[in-house]
Scaffold this motif. Sequence first.
Motif, mmCIF file in Angstrom:
data_model
loop_
_atom_site.group_PDB
_atom_site.id
_atom_site.type_symbol
_atom_site.label_atom_id
_atom_site.label_comp_id
_atom_site.label_asym_id
_atom_site.label_seq_id
_atom_site.Cartn_x
_atom_site.Cartn_y
_atom_site.Cartn_z
ATOM 1 N N VAL A 251 12.453 8.686 1.853
ATOM 2 C CA VAL A 251 12.696 9.014 3.251
ATOM 3 C C VAL A 251 14.183 8.881 3.545
ATOM 4 C CG1 VAL A 251 12.207 8.328 5.642
ATOM 5 C CG2 VAL A 251 10.388 8.248 3.922
ATOM 6 N N GLY A 252 14.731 9.888 4.204
ATOM 7 C CA GLY A 252 16.156 9.808 4.558
ATOM 8 C C GLY A 252 16.677 11.116 5.096
ATOM 9 N N VAL A 253 17.970 11.366 4.851
ATOM 10 C CA VAL A 253 18.635 12.544 5.382
ATOM 11 C C VAL A 253 18.886 13.551 4.271
ATOM 12 C CG1 VAL A 253 19.723 11.179 7.197
ATOM 13 C CG2 VAL A 253 20.960 11.594 5.058
ATOM 14 N N ALA A 254 19.181 14.777 4.678
ATOM 15 C CA ALA A 254 19.473 15.851 3.732
ATOM 16 C C ALA A 254 20.345 16.885 4.417
ATOM 17 C CB ALA A 254 18.183 16.498 3.227
ATOM 18 N N GLY A 255 20.971 17.725 3.606
ATOM 19 C CA GLY A 255 21.726 18.854 4.133
ATOM 20 C C GLY A 255 20.840 20.081 4.214
ATOM 21 N N GLY A 256 20.906 20.802 5.316
ATOM 22 C CA GLY A 256 20.114 22.015 5.471
ATOM 23 C C GLY A 256 20.767 23.192 4.766
ATOM 24 N N GLY B 69 20.534 2.986 -2.781
ATOM 25 C CA GLY B 69 21.741 3.729 -3.051
ATOM 26 C C GLY B 69 21.437 5.148 -3.509
ATOM 27 N N PRO B 70 22.475 6.000 -3.577
ATOM 28 C CA PRO B 70 22.250 7.410 -3.904
ATOM 29 C C PRO B 70 22.081 7.657 -5.396
ATOM 30 C CG PRO B 70 24.566 7.017 -3.485
ATOM 31 C CD PRO B 70 23.873 5.722 -3.215
ATOM 32 N N GLY B 71 21.502 8.808 -5.722
ATOM 33 C CA GLY B 71 21.449 9.257 -7.102
ATOM 34 C C GLY B 71 20.050 9.318 -7.680
ATOM 35 N N ASN B 72 19.795 10.353 -8.483
ATOM 36 C CA ASN B 72 18.496 10.533 -9.111
ATOM 37 C C ASN B 72 18.217 9.518 -10.207
ATOM 38 O OD1 ASN B 72 17.280 12.997 -7.857
ATOM 39 N ND2 ASN B 72 19.211 13.909 -8.531
ATOM 40 N N LEU B 73 19.254 9.065 -10.919
ATOM 41 C CA LEU B 73 19.046 8.072 -11.973
ATOM 42 C C LEU B 73 18.554 6.762 -11.377
ATOM 43 C CD1 LEU B 73 22.159 8.716 -14.257
ATOM 44 C CD2 LEU B 73 19.802 9.459 -14.618
ATOM 45 N N THR B 74 19.183 6.346 -10.284
ATOM 46 C CA THR B 74 18.750 5.107 -9.633
ATOM 47 C C THR B 74 17.345 5.234 -9.088
ATOM 48 O OG1 THR B 74 21.032 4.580 -9.019
ATOM 49 C CG2 THR B 74 19.294 3.462 -7.805
ATOM 50 N N SER B 75 17.057 6.367 -8.439
ATOM 51 C CA SER B 75 15.718 6.533 -7.857
ATOM 52 C C SER B 75 14.646 6.544 -8.940
ATOM 53 C CB SER B 75 15.653 7.817 -7.027
ATOM 54 O OG SER B 75 15.663 8.966 -7.846
ATOM 55 N N ALA B 76 14.933 7.106 -10.112
ATOM 56 C CA ALA B 76 13.961 7.104 -11.202
ATOM 57 C C ALA B 76 13.696 5.686 -11.690
ATOM 58 C CB ALA B 76 14.452 7.984 -12.344
ATOM 59 N N ALA B 77 14.767 4.910 -11.874
ATOM 60 C CA ALA B 77 14.607 3.537 -12.358
ATOM 61 C C ALA B 77 13.802 2.694 -11.381
ATOM 62 C CB ALA B 77 15.982 2.911 -12.601
ATOM 63 N N ASP C 103 0.814 -1.206 0.000
ATOM 64 C CA ASP C 103 0.000 0.000 0.000
ATOM 65 C C ASP C 103 0.851 1.261 0.000
ATOM 66 O OD1 ASP C 103 -2.753 -1.178 0.289
ATOM 67 O OD2 ASP C 103 -1.793 -2.044 2.036
ATOM 68 N N VAL C 104 1.929 1.243 0.754
ATOM 69 C CA VAL C 104 2.873 2.362 0.818
ATOM 70 C C VAL C 104 4.272 1.804 0.614
ATOM 71 C CG1 VAL C 104 3.850 4.208 2.240
ATOM 72 C CG2 VAL C 104 1.408 3.674 2.400
ATOM 73 N N VAL C 105 5.047 2.442 -0.246
ATOM 74 C CA VAL C 105 6.439 2.042 -0.473
ATOM 75 C C VAL C 105 7.350 3.194 -0.070
ATOM 76 C CG1 VAL C 105 8.184 1.439 -2.194
ATOM 77 C CG2 VAL C 105 5.921 0.378 -2.299
ATOM 78 N N VAL C 106 8.381 2.862 0.678
ATOM 79 C CA VAL C 106 9.382 3.842 1.100
ATOM 80 C C VAL C 106 10.708 3.486 0.449
ATOM 81 C CG1 VAL C 106 10.713 4.759 3.034
ATOM 82 C CG2 VAL C 106 8.262 4.330 3.299
ATOM 83 N N LEU C 107 11.294 4.435 -0.253
ATOM 84 C CA LEU C 107 12.638 4.258 -0.802
ATOM 85 C C LEU C 107 13.627 5.033 0.046
ATOM 86 C CD1 LEU C 107 12.028 4.600 -4.656
ATOM 87 C CD2 LEU C 107 12.019 2.534 -3.232
ATOM 88 N N THR C 108 14.772 4.423 0.288
ATOM 89 C CA THR C 108 15.858 5.065 1.017
ATOM 90 C C THR C 108 17.134 4.895 0.217
ATOM 91 O OG1 THR C 108 16.472 3.089 2.282
ATOM 92 C CG2 THR C 108 14.734 4.476 3.214
ATOM 93 N N ALA C 109 18.115 5.730 0.496
ATOM 94 C CA ALA C 109 19.387 5.642 -0.214
ATOM 95 C C ALA C 109 20.452 4.941 0.615
ATOM 96 C CB ALA C 109 19.865 7.042 -0.605
ATOM 97 N N LEU C 110 20.514 5.211 1.911
ATOM 98 C CA LEU C 110 21.615 4.767 2.766
ATOM 99 C C LEU C 110 21.165 3.683 3.742
ATOM 100 C CD1 LEU C 110 23.037 8.288 3.679
ATOM 101 C CD2 LEU C 110 23.710 6.797 1.772
#
Length: 399
Positions: free
Chosen positions: A110-115, A85-93, A35-42
Amino acid sequence: MVQGRSARSTCSVRASVVRDCRLRPRAGYVEPSADVVVLTALPVEFRAVSRLLRDRMTLDHPQGTSFVKGTLPGLGGSLAVARIGPGNLTSAAVAERVREWLRPQALLFVGVAGGLKPEARLGDVVVSTKVYHLHPGKETPEGFRARPVPGAVSHRLEQKAGVALCSDSWREWVPEDVRATWQEGGPRVHFQPIAAGEVVLNSSVAPLRDQIEFHYSDALAIEMESAGAARVADLSEGLRILTLRGISDHADGDKGEADASGSQHRASAHAAAASAALACELLPETAGTGGLSLTAGSTAVIGEASAPEPDWVSALMAFEDMDRGDFRHSLLADMGRVLGLPRAFMATESAMARDHVREIVRRMNAYRDPPAARRALYSALEHARPDDGALEELGRLLP
């Protein structure tokens, strides 16, 4: 000539049969879904989300992406999380893979970011209202000219997040070991744009920093994945996405020091908690799980019938201190404990006390088990104000 047509026709039929056999599911096969999918990079982000799940199982996409699927305490439906893993190309795929394979009603990154601004303190959560893809543009003799790429943020999900995170009750999803580290009142929530690029920004004087401030001055945080997922949503039918990020550094040259202090762990836990609170608005609540009454001596008999909503509102407003926000928040927390929920009972806060009480009554009557919610409300008030004359008046509303 006839033979050629016959051969082609035979090949077409054979190819159709092969395709049909390949696509036909085997006996007992159940199509994967969530029902809900969460993608993370790290890994730290993945652990923060997956530790909240119960009844976990693994789903493996045919191309290799692994998801941990489970449930959130007190909620029906399912949530699946992956580390990509990181990156916009991976997240799009992977976002396109998720859309076709699991068909979720919501896709969250969902994850971390720089302010990027002083108001984004370490540990604060940023919910995206826009997603900017930083790098598309044109270099000219006069300087860089940005060419923004459309990226869809779901208005529905952003509004649901506003409801879920309007009070501090979402913090109850944060693990105790993380809460023990809080200073300055704990994390806050910001609803502002997020910028996504292909590099880690760790400087306050880099040309990229100047580019962001010139072209995307309202962005509060920077990360590396949301633009890819947002672009997939923009090109797809029915895919809703939203980004929730915890601030783990200030993108100012001190990232290593911040990471060493455990900031990524805390920021990931906060973002995961915010996503769980949002899931509470998207997934159905299960019936009360047998939480014990706050007081053993309750004598009121509470049946299936209920008085009209205005009568409930008037009876509740008669309680001393009901006009205080902290009292109502405590009441909702106690209701959650009575119902066996891992969080406070959810009711959108309003500036006016009566409006908030009206929302509490509305959510109580819309709960999966309304009589259980009424018992929880009465028990919470009986515990908080046992000598208040309004308790007897409330009891008259109950058969």
